[in-house]
Design an enzyme around this catalytic site. Structure first.
Site, mmCIF file in Angstrom:
data_model
loop_
_atom_site.group_PDB
_atom_site.id
_atom_site.type_symbol
_atom_site.label_atom_id
_atom_site.label_comp_id
_atom_site.label_asym_id
_atom_site.label_seq_id
_atom_site.Cartn_x
_atom_site.Cartn_y
_atom_site.Cartn_z
ATOM 1 C CB ALA A 33 -0.893 0.014 1.224
ATOM 2 C CE LYS A 34 5.413 4.901 -0.119
ATOM 3 N NZ LYS A 34 6.575 4.099 0.277
#
Ligand code: NAD
Length: 443
Positions: free
Chosen positions: A113-114
């Protein structure tokens, strides 16, 4: 069925196009079915939020925030939070995907994720930053969770921001939850050595790669672009290995001394200078464009994406590039470097020390346990060393470069996970059909 993102050709310096191009390049060595490629190139969730924040002036400003969850097949999603003015969805999407690949290549049981906020943190007061961070957590309260999605620091954020995140999350949920974020200060449940972790991984990869091309650290020189968390720690640890760091740089420009820079002195200078190297006089000033092409054995890009491009790749003098930053080399610069015989340790391997120690921090949090500094360092160094060797062997086996090898390994793992999910859902459908048949027979 979702349509496949198109095969990429020449790049537009969009990090997501770069990522797709690297995937295309690796899949000329291994087969991915269309289904697998579709799943792997389609993030599972992309969120955009608008965050109203009361500024010190009393006025309300609205900031744009993102969180992209690329995959959760191998575990809860994991990835940093970036505070940067230039942030855009394709950048976050690429960074989230790289997290999945990074976890897969190092064997860490997390997905990718980011996230981030479009903001220049240098222009905000501490109070404004805290209110902005808390607003972000509040908007994403149901996305984050110690077994769902776990943020960490990235460009423009630090352990203080992580402390605000855990505090706000616990306040909203009403329960202690230190495992919801990593990169926290020790007193807020952080792990020993997390601050040093990414730079330590860069150092381990650099030493291993130098040896693979027959160079000894003590006889080698390095230049490091970026002097934040990753760049400054990498430079310091490389120097401790006997490598002479002849150039450092940050957004203010480059600083070069062919006799070697005293990295501790430069770190102390930046600490007393609002984090900046501007005015550093123990080295000669060089402009940002010439910096990357300075004479040195090793180049560590540890700042931003798209630094090594078709415009400068053929002028690079380093024999080895170790990607501390995410996506510092554009996809079309890669073949130029390969042709020149430059060994590139790709980002998804070189900077995986950060997520490795984040995983150790999370393990300590969810098990209510404490690891000593030496245990963290030993375990992190072993993880990166083992990953380097596996990637190196894969490169030899497939007669390709380290980037393709790292992508081959991680794509194989991700496609296995996709196959398993597919098999699980087939089984579920079969059970449901049998149950419905039995019910019909009973009637
Ligand atoms: P940071 O904010 O601590 O530091 C960034 C540094 O880059 C600063 O010194 C800044 O002045 C410099 N910089 C910005 N623009 C520049 C330019 N145009 N030229 C030269 N220098 C410039 O960020 P960080 O956490 O050190 O992250 C750096 C890179 O490493 C990013 O690509 C990030 O995604 C990646 N990364 C970070 C971590 C982590 O644990 N922090 C982990 C893995 C990868």
């Amino acid at each position: 069925m979702a349509t496949m993102p198109p095969l990429t050709s020449m790049m537009d310096n969009n990090p997501y196009s770069s990522l797709l191009s690297h995937i295309d390049s690796a899949t000329s060595y291994i087969r991915l079915t269309e289904d697998e490629r579709n799943v792997i190139t389609s993030p599972v969730k992309e969120l955009k939020v608008h965050l109203p924040v009361i500024m010190d002036s009393g006025q309300i400003e609205v900031f744009e925030g993102y969180r992209v969850i690329h995959s959760t097949n191998l575990g809860p999603s994991k990835g940093g939070i970036r505070f940067s003015m230039g942030l855009h969805l394709d950048e976050v999407r690429a960074l989230a995907s790289w997290m999945s690949l990074k976890c897969a290549v190092t064997g860490i049981p997390f997905g990718g994720a980011k996230g981030g906020i479009k903001v220049d943190p240098m222009t905000m007061s501490n109070g404004e930053l805290e209110r902005l961070t808390r607003a972000y957590v509040s908007a994403l309260e149901d996305t984050f969770g110690p077994y769902k999605d776990i943020p960490a620091p990235d460009i423009g954020t630090n352990s203080q921001v992580m402390a605000w995140i855990v505090d706000e999350y616990e306040r909203l949920k009403g329960d202690p939850s230190p495992g919801v974020v990593t990169g926290k200060p020790i007193e807020a449940g952080g792990s020993a050595e997390r601050d040093q972790a990414t730079g330590r991984g860069v150092m381990v990869s650099t030493v291993a790669a130098l040896k693979s091309i027959g160079l000894q650290p003590e006889q080698s020189t390095a230049i490091v672009q970026g002097f934040g968390n990753v760049g400054s720690v990498s430079a310091l640890l490389l120097q401790k290995q006997g490598i002479s760091v002849v150039g450092i740089s940050d957004i203010s420009g480059g600083y070069y001394n062919p006799d070697g820079i005293d990295v501790e002195d430069a770190i102390a200078y930046a600490q007393n200078n609002n984090g900046s190297l501007v005015g550093y006089s123990n080295a000669k000033y060089v402009d940002a464009d010439s910096f990357l092409t300075l004479q040195a054995d090793v180049l560590i890009p540890a700042a931003l994406e798209n630094q090594i491009t078709i415009n400068n790749a053929d002028q690079i003098k380093a024999k080895l590039i170790v990607e501390g930053a995410n996506g510092p080399t554009t996809a079309d610069a890669d073949p130029i470097l390969t042709q020149k015989g430059v060994l590139v340790v790709p980002d998804i391997l070189a900077n995986a020390g950060g997520v490795t120690v984040s995983y150790f921090e999370w393990l300590q949090n969810v098990n209510n346990y404490h690891w000593s500094e030496s245990h963290v360092n030993r375990s992190a160094e072993k993880t990166i060393q083992d990953a380097f060797e596996t990637v190196y062997q894969t490169a030899v086996e497939f007669k390709t470069n380290l980037r393709n090898a790292a992508y081959i390994l991680s794509l194989q793992k991700l496609s296995q996970a996709v196959k398993k999910e597919k098999a699980k859902s087939f089984k579920k459908r079969r059970r449901r059909r049998l149950y419905q048949k039995r019910m019909r027979l009973k009637q």
